[in-house]
Design an enzyme around this catalytic site. Structure first.
Site, PDB file in Angstrom:
ATOM      1  N   TRP A  16     -19.143 -57.215 -43.192  1.00 25.64           N
ATOM      2  CA  TRP A  16     -19.606 -56.815 -41.869  1.00 25.64           C
ATOM      3  C   TRP A  16     -20.339 -57.937 -41.112  1.00 25.64           C
ATOM      4  O   TRP A  16     -21.242 -58.558 -41.643  1.00 25.64           O
ATOM      5  CB  TRP A  16     -20.548 -55.597 -41.987  1.00 25.64           C
ATOM      6  N   ASP A  44     -11.370 -50.869 -32.970  1.00 25.16           N
ATOM      7  CA  ASP A  44     -11.987 -50.269 -34.156  1.00 25.16           C
ATOM      8  C   ASP A  44     -11.495 -48.834 -34.309  1.00 25.16           C
ATOM      9  O   ASP A  44     -11.305 -48.127 -33.319  1.00 25.16           O
ATOM     10  CB  ASP A  44     -13.523 -50.239 -34.005  1.00 25.16           C
ATOM     11  N   ARG A  96     -22.210 -48.007 -43.951  1.00 26.00           N
ATOM     12  CA  ARG A  96     -22.140 -49.378 -43.499  1.00 26.00           C
ATOM     13  C   ARG A  96     -21.355 -50.245 -44.480  1.00 26.00           C
ATOM     14  O   ARG A  96     -21.507 -50.112 -45.689  1.00 26.00           O
ATOM     15  CB  ARG A  96     -23.556 -49.935 -43.316  1.00 26.00           C
ATOM     16  N   MET A 112     -18.913 -43.281 -31.261  1.00 24.11           N
ATOM     17  CA  MET A 112     -18.613 -43.865 -32.565  1.00 24.11           C
ATOM     18  C   MET A 112     -18.715 -42.795 -33.644  1.00 24.11           C
ATOM     19  O   MET A 112     -19.690 -42.061 -33.711  1.00 24.11           O
ATOM     20  CB  MET A 112     -19.544 -45.026 -32.892  1.00 24.11           C
ATOM     21  N   GLU A 155     -17.742 -61.827 -36.854  1.00 18.91           N
ATOM     22  CA  GLU A 155     -16.435 -62.188 -36.268  1.00 18.91           C
ATOM     23  C   GLU A 155     -16.392 -61.946 -34.762  1.00 18.91           C
ATOM     24  O   GLU A 155     -15.764 -62.716 -34.025  1.00 18.91           O
ATOM     25  CB  GLU A 155     -15.281 -61.470 -36.991  1.00 18.91           C
ATOM     26  N   ASP A 156     -17.098 -60.914 -34.304  1.00 16.08           N
ATOM     27  CA  ASP A 156     -17.083 -60.663 -32.858  1.00 16.08           C
ATOM     28  C   ASP A 156     -17.991 -61.652 -32.102  1.00 16.08           C
ATOM     29  O   ASP A 156     -17.669 -62.058 -30.985  1.00 16.08           O
ATOM     30  CB  ASP A 156     -17.434 -59.199 -32.520  1.00 16.08           C
ATOM     31  N   ASP A 164     -13.058 -46.308 -35.329  1.00 15.50           N
ATOM     32  CA  ASP A 164     -14.077 -45.256 -35.176  1.00 15.50           C
ATOM     33  C   ASP A 164     -14.608 -45.119 -33.753  1.00 15.50           C
ATOM     34  O   ASP A 164     -15.632 -44.492 -33.532  1.00 15.50           O
ATOM     35  CB  ASP A 164     -15.234 -45.520 -36.147  1.00 15.50           C
ATOM     36  N   HIS A 207     -20.078 -43.374 -40.242  1.00 17.93           N
ATOM     37  CA  HIS A 207     -19.548 -43.926 -41.493  1.00 17.93           C
ATOM     38  C   HIS A 207     -20.652 -44.689 -42.206  1.00 17.93           C
ATOM     39  O   HIS A 207     -21.675 -45.028 -41.604  1.00 17.93           O
ATOM     40  CB  HIS A 207     -18.369 -44.853 -41.214  1.00 17.93           C
TER      41      HIS A 207
END
Ligand code: UDP
Ligand code: MN
Length: 298
Positions: A217, A155, A252, A247, A220-221, A157, A250
């Site tokens: 969002w 990622d 969402r 992190m 997928e993980d 971030d 940001h």
């Protein structure tokens, strides 16, 4: 008198033994260096805890400072043979300041870890909902063409707080971002596999890569976590003191409301949804000094 002699004999024996151990270590060390001169797993110049630099920095400034980086965001150590050729794959759209901050922190860490590495920015070029899994799959296949042996999905971030977090696939699959500040440095679920992960080709292809079906969002993980379970693969992690990340803030991303439904058949769907079912146009690849930009239409 007797005891004194005894102590002397003991002293001499211990000294002799230590000398022998020292010599054998020396031989091992030199023979390793001479045979293949492999870079050390934990090079001496690692510093441990780092306080991430979260101020935005210009590309020009980084290009000036990161003298070792070659076009494409690439580096190979010259004094030793790197253990792995690592592809860092970063999914990206509209997070320019995060990207600069990550590069500013990550390049020096990868350099100190004496890895052969290339940083790829997987930019979603279209305006469709963000599809991280598909970007990762396409990025993986593109990076594989450059003969990488280890793939880190990262990622944009997440900034490491300790440089002992090895990016070189010491195990596969590995979950690197175990302790993130926004989650109070605690792992909410052992199955969690988001943020930063490292895979070798064998295991990544065994699970058929990431799902191509999750957009926006979430999900997928978790789907990837089910793929590892279905394939009886253990997830390795470094200890919490090392696997620490910060992190960046940001807004969402819109939530994927279909994710719960999609996750119902993850255990079986993985066979037909992933690298094997990928349909895509050849991405555009541009080699900048600090990274290779792969522009992808999803
Ligand atoms: N991402 C991006 N632009 C977006 C959405 C996501 O670049 O509009 C990438 C970025 O690398 C980000 C990752 O996808 O770190 C995961 O998305 P996000 O940070 O929104 O999810 P979180 O992990 O914070 O829940
Ligand atoms: Mn995030």
């Amino acid at each position: 008198m007797q005891t004194e002699r005894y102590i002397w004999a003991l002293y001499v024996t211990v000294l002799g033994l230590s000398f022998l151990v020292f010599c054998s270590n020396l031989t091992l060390l030199t023979s390793e260096q001479e045979d293949n001169n492999i870079c050390q797993k934990y090079p001496k110049n690692l510093v441990g805890t780092i306080y991430p630099n979260l101020t935005d920095t210009s590309y020009k400034d980084m290009e000036f400072r990161f003298t070792w980086v070659q076009t494409g965001g690439h580096h190979t150590p010259t004094r030793c043979k790197p253990r792995e050729r690592v592809a860092i794959l970063i999914p990206f759209r509209n997070r320019n300041n995060h990207l600069r901050i990550l590069l500013n922190n990550l390049h020096p860490i990868l350099y100190r870890q004496q890895l052969g590495y290339t940083i790829y920015i997987l930019k979603q070029a279209d305006e469709k909902p963000f599809n991280k899994g598909k970007l990762f799959n396409i990025g993986y296949l593109e990076a594989k063409k450059d003969n990488h042996t280890c793939f880190v999905f990262h990622d944009v971030d997440l900034i490491p707080e300790n440089d002992n977090i090895l990016y070189g696939c010491v195990r596969s699959p590995m979950h690197l971002s175990r302790a993130v500040n926004t989650l109070n440095y605690k792992l909410p679920d052992k199955r969690l596999l988001g943020g930063v992960t490292a895979w070798k080709t064998k295991e990544f292809e065994q699970v058929n890569g990431w799902s191509n079906l999750f957009v926006n969002w979430g999900g997928e993980d978790d789907d990837m976590s089910y793929r590892t379970i279905a394939n009886k693969l253990s997830i390795f992690r470094f200890r919490i003191s090392v696997a620490r990340y910060q992190m960046l803030k940001h807004r969402r991303t819109p939530v994927n409301t279909a994710r719960h439904r999609q996750l119902k058949d993850s255990y079986t769907r993985y066979k037909i949804d992933g690298l094997s079912s990928l349909v895509y146009q050849s991405p555009r690849t541009q080699r900048y000094r600090l990274f290779t930009m792969v522009s992808i239409d999803t």
